[in-house]
Design a protein around this motif. Structure first.
Motif, mmCIF file in Angstrom:
data_model
loop_
_atom_site.group_PDB
_atom_site.id
_atom_site.type_symbol
_atom_site.label_atom_id
_atom_site.label_comp_id
_atom_site.label_asym_id
_atom_site.label_seq_id
_atom_site.Cartn_x
_atom_site.Cartn_y
_atom_site.Cartn_z
ATOM 1 N N GLY A 148 -5.243 -37.083 0.767
ATOM 2 C CA GLY A 148 -5.262 -35.720 1.303
ATOM 3 C C GLY A 148 -3.916 -35.031 1.159
ATOM 4 O O GLY A 148 -3.844 -33.846 0.822
ATOM 5 N N ILE A 149 -2.811 -35.777 1.435
ATOM 6 C CA ILE A 149 -1.480 -35.169 1.336
ATOM 7 C C ILE A 149 -1.192 -34.739 -0.102
ATOM 8 O O ILE A 149 -0.694 -33.637 -0.356
ATOM 9 N N LEU A 150 -1.523 -35.602 -1.071
ATOM 10 C CA LEU A 150 -1.250 -35.255 -2.468
ATOM 11 C C LEU A 150 -2.101 -34.065 -2.911
ATOM 12 O O LEU A 150 -1.623 -33.189 -3.648
ATOM 13 N N PHE A 151 -3.368 -34.034 -2.502
ATOM 14 C CA PHE A 151 -4.216 -32.905 -2.889
ATOM 15 C C PHE A 151 -3.672 -31.612 -2.303
ATOM 16 O O PHE A 151 -3.586 -30.583 -2.987
ATOM 17 N N ARG A 152 -3.287 -31.623 -0.998
ATOM 18 C CA ARG A 152 -2.722 -30.402 -0.382
ATOM 19 C C ARG A 152 -1.414 -30.003 -1.067
ATOM 20 O O ARG A 152 -1.122 -28.823 -1.213
ATOM 21 N N ALA A 153 -0.642 -31.006 -1.487
ATOM 22 C CA ALA A 153 0.623 -30.694 -2.148
ATOM 23 C C ALA A 153 0.387 -30.001 -3.477
ATOM 24 O O ALA A 153 1.064 -29.020 -3.818
ATOM 25 N N VAL A 154 -0.562 -30.496 -4.277
ATOM 26 C CA VAL A 154 -0.881 -29.838 -5.543
ATOM 27 C C VAL A 154 -1.419 -28.439 -5.279
ATOM 28 O O VAL A 154 -1.071 -27.476 -5.977
ATOM 29 N N GLN A 155 -2.270 -28.308 -4.260
ATOM 30 C CA GLN A 155 -2.827 -27.009 -3.905
ATOM 31 C C GLN A 155 -1.716 -26.030 -3.515
ATOM 32 O O GLN A 155 -1.702 -24.868 -3.943
ATOM 33 N N GLU A 156 -0.756 -26.486 -2.718
ATOM 34 C CA GLU A 156 0.364 -25.649 -2.305
ATOM 35 C C GLU A 156 1.250 -25.277 -3.491
ATOM 36 O O GLU A 156 1.727 -24.151 -3.608
ATOM 37 N N ALA A 157 1.462 -26.232 -4.424
ATOM 38 C CA ALA A 157 2.278 -25.954 -5.603
ATOM 39 C C ALA A 157 1.643 -24.878 -6.467
ATOM 40 O O ALA A 157 2.327 -23.972 -6.965
ATOM 41 N N LEU A 158 0.330 -24.966 -6.680
ATOM 42 C CA LEU A 158 -0.348 -23.941 -7.485
ATOM 43 C C LEU A 158 -0.273 -22.582 -6.810
ATOM 44 O O LEU A 158 -0.129 -21.528 -7.477
ATOM 45 N N LEU A 159 -0.363 -22.557 -5.487
ATOM 46 C CA LEU A 159 -0.252 -21.292 -4.761
ATOM 47 C C LEU A 159 1.146 -20.681 -4.934
ATOM 48 O O LEU A 159 1.290 -19.472 -5.144
ATOM 49 N N ASN A 160 2.184 -21.520 -4.890
ATOM 50 C CA ASN A 160 3.557 -21.030 -5.111
ATOM 51 C C ASN A 160 3.735 -20.494 -6.533
ATOM 52 O O ASN A 160 4.418 -19.480 -6.756
ATOM 53 N N ILE A 161 3.153 -21.197 -7.527
ATOM 54 C CA ILE A 161 3.242 -20.728 -8.915
ATOM 55 C C ILE A 161 2.577 -19.357 -9.040
ATOM 56 O O ILE A 161 3.107 -18.444 -9.706
ATOM 57 N N LEU A 162 1.424 -19.190 -8.402
ATOM 58 C CA LEU A 162 0.712 -17.916 -8.476
ATOM 59 C C LEU A 162 1.528 -16.783 -7.844
ATOM 60 O O LEU A 162 1.593 -15.680 -8.386
ATOM 61 N N LYS A 163 2.207 -17.084 -6.742
ATOM 62 C CA LYS A 163 2.924 -16.037 -6.018
ATOM 63 C C LYS A 163 4.282 -15.707 -6.641
ATOM 64 O O LYS A 163 4.682 -14.546 -6.685
ATOM 65 N N HIS A 164 5.008 -16.713 -7.118
ATOM 66 C CA HIS A 164 6.427 -16.505 -7.442
ATOM 67 C C HIS A 164 6.811 -16.763 -8.892
ATOM 68 O O HIS A 164 7.816 -16.232 -9.358
ATOM 69 N N ALA A 165 6.066 -17.608 -9.638
ATOM 70 C CA ALA A 165 6.563 -18.060 -10.940
ATOM 71 C C ALA A 165 6.299 -17.070 -12.059
ATOM 72 O O ALA A 165 7.081 -16.987 -13.014
ATOM 73 N N GLY A 166 5.185 -16.324 -11.974
ATOM 74 C CA GLY A 166 4.832 -15.445 -13.092
ATOM 75 C C GLY A 166 4.527 -16.243 -14.340
ATOM 76 O O GLY A 166 4.859 -15.831 -15.456
ATOM 77 N N ALA A 167 3.894 -17.419 -14.185
ATOM 78 C CA ALA A 167 3.658 -18.321 -15.303
ATOM 79 C C ALA A 167 2.373 -17.957 -16.017
ATOM 80 O O ALA A 167 1.460 -17.334 -15.464
ATOM 81 N N GLY A 168 2.289 -18.379 -17.295
ATOM 82 C CA GLY A 168 1.075 -18.193 -18.070
ATOM 83 C C GLY A 168 0.370 -19.507 -18.337
ATOM 84 O O GLY A 168 -0.755 -19.512 -18.834
ATOM 85 N N ARG A 169 1.051 -20.634 -18.028
ATOM 86 C CA ARG A 169 0.448 -21.923 -18.281
ATOM 87 C C ARG A 169 1.006 -22.933 -17.278
ATOM 88 O O ARG A 169 2.199 -22.926 -16.968
ATOM 89 N N VAL A 170 0.127 -23.824 -16.841
ATOM 90 C CA VAL A 170 0.502 -24.883 -15.911
ATOM 91 C C VAL A 170 -0.090 -26.191 -16.440
ATOM 92 O O VAL A 170 -1.280 -26.241 -16.782
ATOM 93 N N ASN A 171 0.747 -27.238 -16.516
ATOM 94 C CA ASN A 171 0.294 -28.566 -16.930
ATOM 95 C C ASN A 171 0.472 -29.534 -15.766
ATOM 96 O O ASN A 171 1.546 -29.591 -15.160
#
Length: 628
Positions: free
Chosen positions: A520-543
Motif C-alpha cells: 500500500g505504501i509503495l502504491f500510494r508513493a507512486v500515485q503521489e509521484a505521478l500527481l506531483n509530475i502532473l502539477k509541477h514537472a510539465g513533463a511529456g513522458r514518464v517511465n
C-alpha cells in the motif's frame, strides 16, 4: 607508572654557551697560527727559490768567464793592438816577457794580453752597468796587480779554497745593497807556469786566486715583490674566508644549541601539558606491552570504574574484561600486532567497583616503533549511558515501525472497507435506481417529462462512474487481488488516459514478495509521484521501472520535465498534498526503506524508492511493546 618521567633540570645548556665561545676563539687562533706558518713558509720558499735563481745566473756568468780564461790559458797568450784602452801590461816585465810588445811588418804595434789582463778588461767594460747587472773581478792573496787584491769576503773564500772547497757563495749586504756573491778558485796549470807565472814560486795545482762574480739583488727583489704580494693577498683572503666560515659555523652551532635549549624547554612544557591532559582527560588511556599487559593507565580509568588504585596495571588487559569479551579483544590485539600502524574500534566491558559492568568504546593502535617497550595504546570512553539510550531508542523505533505498519494496515483496511461499502451499497443502489429510471423512461410518453428523465439518467450514469472511480482510487481491488505490479500498470494507464502524458511501466518479471502494508505504501508513493509530475514537472513522458535488487524491491520514476534543485533531506517537508515526499521517505524509512531524489533544472527528475522484501508475517513480528 608514568611513560614520561620529568626531565632533569640541569645547567648543561647554560654551561655550553661559554664553552662554545671559548672553542670558537681557540679554533680561530689556531687557524691564524696555521695561516701565519703557511705564509712564513711560502715566503721563505719563495725567497729560497729567488736566491737559487740568482745563484744559477751567477754560476752561468762565472762559467762563461772561466771558459774564456781556459781558452786563453790553452793558447798561452794573445796579442792585441795597442790602443788608449789597451796599453802594454806594466805587470809583465820585459825581463820576464821579452816579446811583450811587438811590431808587425806593416808597422802595427801589438801588446801581449795574458788571461788575467783579458778577464780584467772584460770586467772593466761591464763596470759602468754594475749597479744593475752582474759584474766580476779577479782576486788573489798574492796579486801581481794590486787591484786584484782580495777583499775580506774573498780572503775567507780563498783560504777556504786551500782547504779543498771548490765554490763559495753568499748573500751579502754591502753599502745598504743586498748582493749575491760567488767565487771559484783559479788553479795553477802547467801552461800558466811556462807563460805568465814562470818567475813566481807557484806549483801546478796551487790556488793562484779566484774569479768572483757579484749580482745585485735589487732587480730580482723588485720582480718578486709582485708574487710576494700575491702570496700575502692569497693567504690573507684565505685566512679571512676561513675565519668567516669558522664564525658562521660556530654561529650556526650556537643557533642550533639555542634552538635545542628552546626545544628542551618546549619539550618540558609539552610533557607537563601532556601529563596534565592525561591526568584530567575524560577519555581513558591504557598502554600495553607486546604481551598485552597494561603498563600504564590514566587516572580517568580509576574514576570511571570507581576505584582508588590502578585497575589494570601489571595484568593482561583481557583478564580485566567481561568473560564474553576476552576472546574478541584478544583477536583484535592480534590483528593490530600483525598490521602495525592500523587502528581498530571496538567495544569492551569492564567491571565497576559496585559490581556493575560498564561499556567502553575503545580505539586501539600499535605504537611499538614509537615508544618501546610500549606496543599498544588503547583510548576508550564510557558509553554505558549512551548504549542504554540507544537500546531504548531502538526499542522505540521498533515500536514506531510496528505502529506505522499497523496504522498503514488500518488505513488500507479502512480504505478497502469504504471502497467496499461504496461498491456494495451505494453502487448497487445507484444501479437499481438507474434500472428503474430506464423503465420509467420507456413508460413515459410525454416529451417534456421524457427529457427531464433522460437528464436524470445521464446524471445518474455519471454518478455511478465517479463512484466506481472513487472506489478504485480508495482501494483498487487489483492491488490486493493481483499485486503491486499490476496495480501500478493500471495506475499508469489511467494517468496516461486522463492527462495525455505518455506513461510506460517496465517490470523485470522477477518475483517480489512484499507484505500488504509495504504494498500500500509503495502504491500510494507512486500515485503521489505521478500527481506531483502532473502539477509541477510539465513533463511529456514518464517511465516507471519495477525491479528486484537482491532482497529488495526498487521502483524508479523518471520524467522529462523541467526538473528542480532538491532541498536537503532534513529540510524537505514536502509541500504537495497527500503523503508528500517527506511523508513517503519517513514511511519507507520506518520499514527499512529509502527514497532518493535526483534532479536538476532542465534535466528532468528521477525518483527512486527501495524497500526490503517481506512477507505479511513479518509485519506482526516487530510489534514489541504494543498492545494486541
Amino acid at each position: 607508572m608514568s611513560l614520561n618521567p620529568p626531565m632533569p633540570q640541569d645547567n648543561t645548556d647554560q654551561k655550553q654557551q661559554p664553552t662554545l665561545l671559548t672553542a670558537g676563539i681557540a679554533v680561530a687562533v689556531a687557524w691564524t697560527l696555521i695561516a701565519a706558518l703557511s705564509l712564513t713558509g711560502n715566503l721563505y720558499q719563495h725567497r729560497q727559490e729567488t736566491e737559487a735563481i740568482v745563484l744559477n745566473i751567477a754560476r752561468t756568468h762565472l762559467e762563461k768567464d772561466i771558459l774564456f780564461r781556459q781558452w786563453m790559458t790553452h793558447h798561452g797568450t794573445l796579442y792585441a793592438p795597442v790602443t788608449v784602452d789597451t796599453q802594454p801590461n806594466p805587470y809583465l816585465q820585459p825581463e820576464h816577457f821579452p816579446e811583450r810588445d811587438i811590431v808587425t811588418p806593416s808597422g802595427r804595434r801589438l801588446t801581449l794580453i795574458n788571461p788575467a789582463y783579458m778577464i780584467r778588461q772584460l770586467y772593466e767594460d761591464a763596470a759602468p752597468q754594475s749597479s744593475k747587472h752582474p759584474y766580476g773581478r779577479l782576486a788573489s792573496l798574492r796579486p801581481i796587480n794590486p787591484e786584484n787584491s782580495a777583499d775580506p769576503w774573498e780572503e775567507k773564500a780563498l783560504l777556504a779554497f786551500t782547504g779543498g772547497v771548490t765554490e763559495k757563495s753568499e748573500l751579502v749586504k754591502e753599502a745598504q745593497t743586498l748582493q749575491m756573491r760567488l767565487i771559484r778558485p783559479i788553479i795553477a796549470e802547467p801552461n800558466c807556469l811556462t807563460a805568465c807565472h814562470s818567475w813566481q814560486d807557484i806549483k801546478a795545482g796551487d790556488v793562484m786566486g779566484g774569479l768572483s762574480i757579484t749580482i745585485p739583488m735589487a732587480p730580482f727583489i723588485a720582480a718578486t715583490n709582485k708574487h710576494t704580494l700575491v702570496i700575502w693577498t692569497a693567504h690573507l683572503a684565505l685566512w679571512l674566508l676561513v675565519l668567516v666560515g669558522i664564525g658562521f659555523a660556530f654561529a650556526g652551532m650556537h643557533k642550533r644549541n639555542l634552538a635545542r635549549q628552546q626545544g628542551a624547554v618546549a619539550l618540558r612544557r609539552s610533557e607537563e601539558h601532556f601529563r596534565s591532559l592525561i591526568e584530567n582527560a575524560l577519555d581513558i588511556i591504557t598502554v600495553l606491552d607486546p604481551d598485552g599487559v597494561a603498563i600504564f593507565e590514566s587516572p580517568s580509568l580509576q574514576r570511571v570504574l570507581g576505584h582508588t588504585a590502578p585497575v589494570m596495571t601489571h595484568q593482561p588487559l583481557v583478564e580485566a574484561l567481561h568473560p564474553d569479551d576476552r576472546t574478541r579483544v584478544a583477536a583484535i590485539l592480534a590483528r593490530l600486532a600483525a598490521q602495525p600502524g592500523t587502528t581498530e574500534t571496538f567495544e569492551m566491558r569492564c567491571q565497576h567497583h559496585d559490581g556493575s559492568w560498564r561499556i567502553l568504546e575503545a580505539v586501539g593502535q600499535r605504537i611499538a616503533q614509537l615508544l618501546p617497550p610500549a606496543a599498544y595504546v588503547i583510548n576508550s570512553r564510557d558509553i554505558t549511558t549512551r548504549k542504554l539510550a540507544e537500546e531504548k531508542l531502538l526499542s522505540y523505533q521498533r515500536q514506531l515501525r510496528s505502529l506505522a505498519a499497523r496504522l498503514s494496515q488500518a488505513e488500507d483496511e479502512t480504505r478497502r472497507a469504504i471502497a467496499n461499502d461504496l461498491h456494495e451499497q451505494l453502487g448497487q443502489n445507484l444501479s437499481v435506481l438507474k434500472l428503474k429510471l430506464g423503465t420509467l423512461l420507456k413508460a413515459t410518453p410525454q416529451a417534456e417529462t421524457l427529457a427531464q428523465l433522460s437528464a436524470f439518467d445521464e446524471l445518474l450514469a455519471s454518478t455511478i462512474k465517479e463512484t466506481r472511480n472513487l472506489t478504485f482510487e480508495l482501494s483498487p481491488p487489483i492491488l490486493y487481488d493481483i499485486g503491486l505490479e499490476a496495480a501500478i500498470i493500471w495506475l499508469a494507464e489511467q494517468f496516461q488516459a486522463r492527462n495525455r502524458i505518455i506513461c510506460r511501466v517496465e517490470d523485470d518479471g522477477n518475483e517480489k514478495p512484499i507484505d500488504t502494508v509495504l504494498r500500500g505504501i509503495l502504491f500510494r508513493a507512486v500515485q503521489e509521484a505521478l500527481l506531483n509530475i502532473l502539477k509541477h514537472a510539465g513533463a511529456g513522458r514518464v517511465n516507471i521501472g519495477i525491479r528486484r535488487v537482491e532482497e529488495a524491491i526498487r521502483i524508479d520514476i523518471v520524467d522529462d520535465g523541467c526538473g528542480f534543485t532538491p532541498p536537503p533531506q532534513e529540510n524537505h517537508t514536502g509541500h504537495a498534498p497527500g503523503f508528500g515526499l517527506f511523508s513517503i521517505r519517513e514511511r519507507l524509512s520506518l520499514l527499512d526503506g529509502a527514497l532518493e531524489v535526483v534532479s536538476a533544472p532542465g534535466s528532468g527528475t528521477r525518483l527512486t524508492m527501495t524497500a526490503p522484501l517481506r512477507q505479511d508475517a513479518d509485519v506482526t513480528g516487530d510489534e514489541e511493546g504494543l498492545p494486541a
